[in-house]
Motif scaffolding. Structure first.
Motif, PDB file in Angstrom:
ATOM      1  N   PRO A   1       0.829  -1.351  -0.007  1.00 37.40           N
ATOM      2  CA  PRO A   1      -0.114  -0.078  -0.062  1.00 37.40           C
ATOM      3  C   PRO A   1       0.854   1.140   0.023  1.00 37.40           C
ATOM      4  N   ASP A   2       1.999   1.161   0.624  1.00 43.96           N
ATOM      5  CA  ASP A   2       3.116   2.196   0.625  1.00 43.96           C
ATOM      6  C   ASP A   2       3.737   2.378  -0.782  1.00 43.96           C
TER       7      ASP A   2
ATOM      8  N   THR B   1      12.106   5.722   1.845  1.00 45.69           N
ATOM      9  CA  THR B   1      12.582   6.395   0.825  1.00 45.69           C
ATOM     10  C   THR B   1      14.126   7.053   0.923  1.00 45.69           C
ATOM     11  N   THR B   2      14.241   7.281   2.192  1.00 43.52           N
ATOM     12  CA  THR B   2      15.800   7.537   2.378  1.00 43.52           C
ATOM     13  C   THR B   2      16.715   6.447   2.193  1.00 43.52           C
ATOM     14  N   ILE B   3      16.448   5.371   2.605  1.00 42.76           N
ATOM     15  CA  ILE B   3      16.807   3.989   2.566  1.00 42.76           C
ATOM     16  C   ILE B   3      17.331   3.665   1.120  1.00 42.76           C
ATOM     17  N   ASN B   4      16.033   3.701   0.164  1.00 40.29           N
ATOM     18  CA  ASN B   4      16.152   3.022  -0.850  1.00 40.29           C
ATOM     19  C   ASN B   4      15.632   3.750  -2.014  1.00 40.29           C
ATOM     20  N   PRO B   5      16.175   4.686  -2.752  1.00 37.14           N
ATOM     21  CA  PRO B   5      15.632   5.742  -3.484  1.00 37.14           C
ATOM     22  C   PRO B   5      15.045   5.232  -4.792  1.00 37.14           C
ATOM     23  N   TYR B   6      15.667   3.764  -5.419  1.00 39.32           N
ATOM     24  CA  TYR B   6      15.130   3.207  -6.530  1.00 39.32           C
ATOM     25  C   TYR B   6      14.788   1.814  -6.313  1.00 39.32           C
TER      26      TYR B   6
END
Length: 237
Positions: A47-48, A69-74
Motif C-alpha cells: 500500500p505504501d 525512501t531515504t534508505i532506498n530511492p530506486y
C-alpha cells in the motif's frame, strides 16, 4: 568511523545479512547507524509503494530511524539486473543522481553508515555507468562479502583486485555460508572448509571481519542479531 560500501562476490553472496549484522553489532555497542540500498530489484507492491526486503532489513537496523525512501530511492519489481529492471520501468538511474542522494546522508555522520550495492562489484547502473562508480565518486572504503561456495576463491580474489586497482581501500571481508548444498558435517568437509577460509585469509589484502554460519530462517531482526554475534566492526583507519 567512516561510511563503507558493501559489495559481494556475486548475487546472493549474503551482503544484506552481513550489512544488517554489522549494523546490529554497532547498535549493540551504542553507536548510531544508517544502512542504505541505492537501487534494488525484486521489490514487492505494498500500500505504501514498492518495498524491497533487503532495504527493509537495513532500515530496521538504522538508528535514529529514517523513512524508507531515504534508505532506498530506486526500487523495482522484477528480480533481474537493476539496470534492466529500471529500463522496463522507464527509469534511467544516473550516477549523478545517486551521488546527489548520498552526499547529504553521509553528512549526517552516523557512527556507522553502510551503502549496500546490488549483485557484484561492477553491476551496471545504465549503459555507461556502474554501481562501483558510486563508491569511487564518494571515496568509500569497501567491505567485501564472500559467498562461501564453489568458485568463491577466484571470485573473491578477482573482486578484491578490481577494488584495489580502482584506488579504493578494501577495509575487510566477511565470509557468508550461503550454499545449502554444503554441510561441512563430516571431518573431511570441515577440513576443506577451513582450508578455503585459510586461502581467503592469506590471499585477500584485508582483515576478515567474521564468518557468518548458515542461520535458521527467522525474522530479519533476529537474523541480524545472530549474524552480529559472528562479526567485528571494521577499523576506521
Amino acid at each position: 568511523m567512516p561510511a563503507y560500501f558493501v559489495t559481494g562476490t556475486d548475487t546472493d553472496a549474503g551482503k544484506t545479512l552481513a550489512s544488517a549484522g554489522l549494523l546490529a553489532r554497532a547498535r549493540r555497542e551504542g553507536l548510531t547507524t544508517l544502512g542504505l540500498k541505492p537501487i534494488a530489484s525484486g521489490s514487492e507492491t505494498t500500500p505504501d509503494g514498492l518495498r524491497n526486503a533487503d532495504a527493509l532489513a537495513l532500515q530496521a537496523e538504522s538508528v535514529p530511524a529514517v523513512d524508507y525512501t531515504t534508505i532506498n530511492p530506486y526500487a523495482f519489481a522484477p528480480a533481474i539486473a537493476p539496470h534492466l529492471a529500471a529500463r522496463r520501468a522507464g527509469v534511467e538511474v544516473r550516477l549523478a543522481d545517486l551521488t546527489g542522494w548520498l552526499r547529504p546522508l553521509l553528512a549526517l555522520e552516523r557512527d556507522l553508515t553502510l551503502v549496500e550495492g546490488a549483485g557484484g562489484w561492477r553491476v551496471p547502473l545504465n549503459d555507461d555507468e556502474d554501481l562501483a562508480e558510486l563508491a569511487l565518486a564518494m571515496e568509500l572504503p569497501v567491505i567485501l562479502v564472500v559467498g562461501l561456495r564453489l568458485g568463491c576463491l577466484s571470485h573473491a580474489r578477482l573482486t578484491a583486485e578490481a577494488i584495489t586497482a580502482s584506488g579504493l581501500r578494501l577495509a575487510g571481508w566477511i565470509g557468508s555460508l550461503v550454499d545449502p548444498g554444503l554441510s561441512f558435517d563430516a571431518a573431511a568437509d570441515d577440513a576443506l572448509y577451513q582450508d578455503n577460509l585459510a586461502t581467503l585469509a592469506r590471499t585477500l589484502p584485508a582483515p576478515c571481519l567474521g564468518v557468518i554460519p548458515r542461520l535458521a530462517a527467522d525474522a530479519p531482526a533476529a537474523m541480524a542479531a545472530a549474524a552480529a554475534d559472528h562479526l567485528e566492526l571494521p577499523d576506521a583507519h
